[in-house]
Design an enzyme around this catalytic site. Structure first.
Site, PDB file in Angstrom:
ATOM      1  N   ALA A 143      80.075  29.482  77.727  1.00  0.00           N
ATOM      2  CA  ALA A 143      79.822  28.420  78.700  1.00  0.00           C
ATOM      3  C   ALA A 143      81.134  27.735  79.068  1.00  0.00           C
ATOM      4  O   ALA A 143      81.951  27.427  78.196  1.00  0.00           O
ATOM      5  CB  ALA A 143      78.846  27.407  78.119  1.00  0.00           C
TER       6      ALA A 143
ATOM      7  N   HIS B 102      76.658  25.562  96.731  1.00  0.00           N
ATOM      8  CA  HIS B 102      77.388  26.776  96.361  1.00  0.00           C
ATOM      9  C   HIS B 102      77.423  27.795  97.500  1.00  0.00           C
ATOM     10  O   HIS B 102      78.421  28.488  97.687  1.00  0.00           O
ATOM     11  CB  HIS B 102      76.787  27.394  95.094  1.00  0.00           C
ATOM     12  CG  HIS B 102      77.093  26.613  93.869  1.00  0.00           C
ATOM     13  ND1 HIS B 102      76.262  26.588  92.784  1.00  0.00           N
ATOM     14  CD2 HIS B 102      78.139  25.810  93.555  1.00  0.00           C
ATOM     15  CE1 HIS B 102      76.786  25.821  91.850  1.00  0.00           C
ATOM     16  NE2 HIS B 102      77.924  25.339  92.299  1.00  0.00           N
TER      17      HIS B 102
ATOM     18  N   GLU C 253      70.105  36.496  97.728  1.00  0.00           N
ATOM     19  CA  GLU C 253      69.313  35.912  96.641  1.00  0.00           C
ATOM     20  C   GLU C 253      68.576  37.039  95.916  1.00  0.00           C
ATOM     21  O   GLU C 253      67.872  37.823  96.540  1.00  0.00           O
ATOM     22  CB  GLU C 253      68.310  34.894  97.191  1.00  0.00           C
ATOM     23  CG  GLU C 253      68.937  33.743  97.964  1.00  0.00           C
ATOM     24  CD  GLU C 253      69.774  32.804  97.127  1.00  0.00           C
ATOM     25  OE1 GLU C 253      69.576  32.741  95.893  1.00  0.00           O
ATOM     26  OE2 GLU C 253      70.641  32.127  97.702  1.00  0.00           O
TER      27      GLU C 253
ATOM     28  N   THR D 132      71.414  34.861  91.222  1.00  0.00           N
ATOM     29  CA  THR D 132      70.236  35.111  90.390  1.00  0.00           C
ATOM     30  C   THR D 132      69.474  33.853  89.992  1.00  0.00           C
ATOM     31  O   THR D 132      68.439  33.947  89.343  1.00  0.00           O
ATOM     32  CB  THR D 132      70.643  35.860  89.101  1.00  0.00           C
ATOM     33  OG1 THR D 132      71.549  35.038  88.358  1.00  0.00           O
ATOM     34  CG2 THR D 132      71.289  37.195  89.426  1.00  0.00           C
TER      35      THR D 132
ATOM     36  N   GLY E 134      82.029  35.756  78.964  1.00  0.00           N
ATOM     37  CA  GLY E 134      82.626  34.529  78.456  1.00  0.00           C
ATOM     38  C   GLY E 134      81.558  33.552  78.042  1.00  0.00           C
ATOM     39  O   GLY E 134      80.379  33.722  78.362  1.00  0.00           O
TER      40      GLY E 134
ATOM     41  N   GLU F 232      76.116  37.127  89.866  1.00  0.00           N
ATOM     42  CA  GLU F 232      76.268  35.897  89.072  1.00  0.00           C
ATOM     43  C   GLU F 232      74.886  35.384  88.698  1.00  0.00           C
ATOM     44  O   GLU F 232      74.189  34.861  89.551  1.00  0.00           O
ATOM     45  CB  GLU F 232      77.035  34.876  89.923  1.00  0.00           C
ATOM     46  CG  GLU F 232      77.207  33.553  89.302  1.00  0.00           C
ATOM     47  CD  GLU F 232      78.255  33.479  88.203  1.00  0.00           C
ATOM     48  OE1 GLU F 232      78.021  32.742  87.239  1.00  0.00           O
ATOM     49  OE2 GLU F 232      79.271  34.161  88.292  1.00  0.00           O
TER      50      GLU F 232
ATOM     51  N   SER G 269      83.829  28.795  80.289  1.00  0.00           N
ATOM     52  CA  SER G 269      85.032  29.517  79.862  1.00  0.00           C
ATOM     53  C   SER G 269      85.972  29.835  81.021  1.00  0.00           C
ATOM     54  O   SER G 269      87.126  30.199  80.809  1.00  0.00           O
ATOM     55  CB  SER G 269      84.636  30.829  79.179  1.00  0.00           C
ATOM     56  OG  SER G 269      83.983  31.681  80.094  1.00  0.00           O
ATOM     57  N   GLY G 270      85.445  29.768  82.244  1.00  0.00           N
ATOM     58  CA  GLY G 270      86.215  30.154  83.419  1.00  0.00           C
ATOM     59  C   GLY G 270      85.875  31.555  83.902  1.00  0.00           C
ATOM     60  O   GLY G 270      86.516  32.086  84.804  1.00  0.00           O
ATOM     61  N   LYS G 271      84.824  32.152  83.318  1.00  0.00           N
ATOM     62  CA  LYS G 271      84.456  33.529  83.678  1.00  0.00           C
ATOM     63  C   LYS G 271      84.045  33.657  85.138  1.00  0.00           C
ATOM     64  O   LYS G 271      84.423  34.617  85.805  1.00  0.00           O
ATOM     65  CB  LYS G 271      83.365  34.067  82.752  1.00  0.00           C
ATOM     66  CG  LYS G 271      82.033  33.341  82.828  1.00  0.00           C
ATOM     67  CD  LYS G 271      81.069  33.848  81.762  1.00  0.00           C
ATOM     68  CE  LYS G 271      79.774  33.087  81.773  1.00  0.00           C
ATOM     69  NZ  LYS G 271      79.870  31.710  81.313  1.00  0.00           N
TER      70      LYS G 271
END
Length: 173
Positions: A9, A48, A61, A33, A7, A80, A11-13
């Site tokens: 930026a 997060h 990580e 990442t 998706g 991610e 976008s909700g991906k």
């Protein structure tokens, strides 16, 4: 099961990918990442991490060298995202450099062998038809190479547009 979630930026991906993980059994791994460059990045990472812990994710990580990741038990892993990983491998002095795409794909294969489910989030590239030169073009080509190769291997390929998932391969679980 391998799933690629693409998706643009905002976008909700990422939210969609996380919703897929939350439908699976434990353990759940979040493969982060992002490289931490400063205090602002560190604060964002900590925020997060706390949010994911409440959803029973174990954070791993991995800003570089995905092939070195060893998960403690089979389960579901959410990576991610490939955009960060590609940039890190290309530009970090200890990264794979020109071999970034091959190194990332090798790491994804090794990771997939450790999981029941691997869900990978990536940025959609080249859909705007723009011609990029120099380092931006090099980065986008590397990311596109990884996206295309992983999509070919994946059971599911979904593009999220304005929060709406559109499946190009496979079906929504």
């Amino acid at each position: 099961m391998l799933t690629l979630v693409l998706g643009g930026a905002a976008s909700g991906k990422s939210e969609y990918a996380e919703s897929l993980v939350l439908k699976t059994a434990l353990p759940r791994y979040y493969l982060a990442t992002m490289q931490v460059w400063d205090a602002e990045c560190a604060a964002r990472v900590e925020k997060h991490r706390k949010m994911r812990a409440a959803k029973q994710f174990k954070t791993v990580e991995c800003p570089l060298h995905l092939d070195a990741v060893r998960l403690p038990a089979r389960g579901t892993a959410l990576l991610e995202d490939l955009g960060n990983l590609a940039a890190n491998e290309l530009y970090d002095p200890t990264g794979a450099g020109e071999n970034a795409a091959a190194a990332i794909l090798r790491g994804l294969d090794l990771l997939a062998a450790q999981c029941e489910n691997l869900i990978v989030v990536s940025n959609e590239v080249f859909s705007g038809g723009a011609d990029y030169a120099g380092d931006t073009g090099r980065y986008l080509r590397a990311l596109a190479q990884v996206n295309n190769a992983f999509a070919a291997r994946a059971d599911n390929v979904v593009r999220v547009v304005c929060g709406v998932p559109v499946y190009y391969k496979g079906v929504e679980p």
